[in-house]
Design a protein around this motif. Structure first.
Motif, mmCIF file in Angstrom:
data_model
loop_
_atom_site.group_PDB
_atom_site.id
_atom_site.type_symbol
_atom_site.label_atom_id
_atom_site.label_comp_id
_atom_site.label_asym_id
_atom_site.label_seq_id
_atom_site.Cartn_x
_atom_site.Cartn_y
_atom_site.Cartn_z
ATOM 1 N N GLN A 87 -4.482 -5.739 -4.316
ATOM 2 C CA GLN A 87 -3.453 -4.805 -4.750
ATOM 3 C C GLN A 87 -2.982 -5.097 -6.173
ATOM 4 O O GLN A 87 -2.733 -4.168 -6.951
ATOM 5 C CB GLN A 87 -2.275 -4.850 -3.780
ATOM 6 C CG GLN A 87 -2.632 -4.308 -2.419
ATOM 7 C CD GLN A 87 -1.611 -4.653 -1.362
ATOM 8 O OE1 GLN A 87 -0.924 -5.665 -1.439
ATOM 9 N NE2 GLN A 87 -1.522 -3.807 -0.355
ATOM 10 N N TYR A 147 0.846 -1.208 0.000
ATOM 11 C CA TYR A 147 0.000 0.000 0.000
ATOM 12 C C TYR A 147 0.877 1.253 0.000
ATOM 13 O O TYR A 147 0.606 2.213 -0.717
ATOM 14 C CB TYR A 147 -0.940 0.017 1.204
ATOM 15 C CG TYR A 147 -2.110 -0.932 1.090
ATOM 16 C CD1 TYR A 147 -3.008 -0.835 0.037
ATOM 17 C CD2 TYR A 147 -2.323 -1.919 2.038
ATOM 18 C CE1 TYR A 147 -4.084 -1.707 -0.070
ATOM 19 C CE2 TYR A 147 -3.398 -2.793 1.943
ATOM 20 C CZ TYR A 147 -4.268 -2.682 0.880
ATOM 21 O OH TYR A 147 -5.337 -3.546 0.775
ATOM 22 N N TYR A 189 2.498 1.707 -3.442
ATOM 23 C CA TYR A 189 1.521 2.207 -4.414
ATOM 24 C C TYR A 189 1.252 3.693 -4.183
ATOM 25 O O TYR A 189 1.099 4.451 -5.140
ATOM 26 C CB TYR A 189 0.216 1.431 -4.326
ATOM 27 C CG TYR A 189 0.233 0.097 -5.039
ATOM 28 C CD1 TYR A 189 1.400 -0.460 -5.556
ATOM 29 C CD2 TYR A 189 -0.928 -0.630 -5.186
ATOM 30 C CE1 TYR A 189 1.397 -1.670 -6.190
ATOM 31 C CE2 TYR A 189 -0.945 -1.851 -5.826
ATOM 32 C CZ TYR A 189 0.227 -2.371 -6.336
ATOM 33 O OH TYR A 189 0.208 -3.575 -6.978
ATOM 34 N N LEU A 233 -6.461 2.626 -1.744
ATOM 35 C CA LEU A 233 -5.304 2.506 -0.860
ATOM 36 C C LEU A 233 -5.695 2.767 0.592
ATOM 37 O O LEU A 233 -5.277 2.037 1.496
ATOM 38 C CB LEU A 233 -4.190 3.452 -1.290
ATOM 39 C CG LEU A 233 -3.517 3.151 -2.628
ATOM 40 C CD1 LEU A 233 -2.444 4.188 -2.927
ATOM 41 C CD2 LEU A 233 -2.946 1.752 -2.665
ATOM 42 N N GLY A 250 -8.069 -0.104 1.893
ATOM 43 C CA GLY A 250 -7.306 -1.341 2.040
ATOM 44 C C GLY A 250 -6.322 -1.270 3.187
ATOM 45 O O GLY A 250 -6.163 -2.222 3.958
ATOM 46 N N PHE A 251 -5.659 -0.129 3.328
ATOM 47 C CA PHE A 251 -4.713 0.062 4.429
ATOM 48 C C PHE A 251 -5.416 -0.038 5.774
ATOM 49 O O PHE A 251 -4.897 -0.650 6.715
ATOM 50 C CB PHE A 251 -4.006 1.414 4.279
ATOM 51 C CG PHE A 251 -3.010 1.689 5.362
ATOM 52 C CD1 PHE A 251 -1.749 1.113 5.328
ATOM 53 C CD2 PHE A 251 -3.323 2.525 6.425
ATOM 54 C CE1 PHE A 251 -0.827 1.358 6.330
ATOM 55 C CE2 PHE A 251 -2.414 2.776 7.427
ATOM 56 C CZ PHE A 251 -1.156 2.192 7.382
ATOM 57 N N THR A 284 -5.569 -3.818 -8.386
ATOM 58 C CA THR A 284 -5.492 -2.356 -8.385
ATOM 59 C C THR A 284 -4.424 -1.871 -9.354
ATOM 60 O O THR A 284 -4.642 -0.919 -10.111
ATOM 61 C CB THR A 284 -5.198 -1.831 -6.961
ATOM 62 O OG1 THR A 284 -6.271 -2.205 -6.094
ATOM 63 C CG2 THR A 284 -5.020 -0.320 -6.942
ATOM 64 N N HIS A 325 -5.523 -9.264 0.492
ATOM 65 C CA HIS A 325 -4.981 -7.913 0.271
ATOM 66 C C HIS A 325 -4.081 -7.882 -0.962
ATOM 67 O O HIS A 325 -4.163 -6.965 -1.773
ATOM 68 C CB HIS A 325 -4.190 -7.438 1.491
ATOM 69 C CG HIS A 325 -5.053 -6.988 2.612
ATOM 70 N ND1 HIS A 325 -5.546 -5.712 2.710
ATOM 71 C CD2 HIS A 325 -5.541 -7.656 3.688
ATOM 72 C CE1 HIS A 325 -6.285 -5.601 3.791
ATOM 73 N NE2 HIS A 325 -6.298 -6.777 4.412
#
Length: 126
Positions: A64, A27, A30, A102, A105-106, A67, A60
Motif C-alpha cells: 500500500q 485499502y 485509498y 486495491l 489487495g483487498f 501504491t 500488505h
C-alpha cells in the motif's frame, strides 16, 4: 518439514479478531482517496504507523505504501503532461491501475493471505 509450495496458513487465531484489519482500512481509505485526496494521505500515515506488527500485515502495508508513492508520481507526471493532452491518458491509466491494485489487495486481505508478488507491470497483487 513443511512444504514450501503449500499456501500460507491463516493467521487468524481465536481471540485476535481480524489481524489484517489495518490493511483493510488502508485499502478503504485509498479507495475514498480517489474522491477525497486527504483520505489517501491518512491511509499512508496509518500504513506507516501500523507496520512492524505482523509479517503478513506488513506485506500488505508495504504494498500500500508503494501504491501511494507510485500513484503520486503518476499524478504529478499526468499533471505535467496535461498541458499537451497526454496527461489525461496518464490519469486514466492511474485510476485503472489503482482500482485493480486495491481490489486484488483487498481480496488477499479478506482471505488472510500476504501480498507475495505483483504481476502485470505492478498492476495485480498476488
Amino acid at each position: 518439514m513443511q512444504d514450501p509450495n503449500a499456501p500460507p496458513k491463516p493467521i487468524n487465531a481465536p481471540g485476535h479478531g481480524q489481524p489484517l484489519q489495518p490493511a483493510i482500512i488502508v485499502y478503504a481509505l485509498y479507495g475514498a482517496g480517489i474522491f477525497i485526496p486527504f483520505a489517501a494521505l491518512a491511509g499512508l500515515i496509518y500504513a506507516y504507523v501500523e507496520r512492524g506488527r505482523d509479517p503478513v500485515l506488513d506485506s500488505h502495508l508495504n504494498f500500500q505504501i508503494a501504491t501511494f508513492w507510485w500513484g503520486l508520481l503518476m499524478m504529478v507526471v499526468g499533471f505535467v503532461l496535461a498541458f499537451i493532452i497526454v496527461g489525461f491518458l496518464v490519469w486514466a491509466f492511474w485510476i485503472v491501475w489503482l482500482v485493480v491494485r486495491l481490489v486484488t489487495g483487498f481480496q488477499l486481505a479478506q482471505a488472510n493471505r500476504p501480498v507475495s508478488a505483483v504481476e502485470t507491470f505492478g498492476l495485480k497483487a498476488v
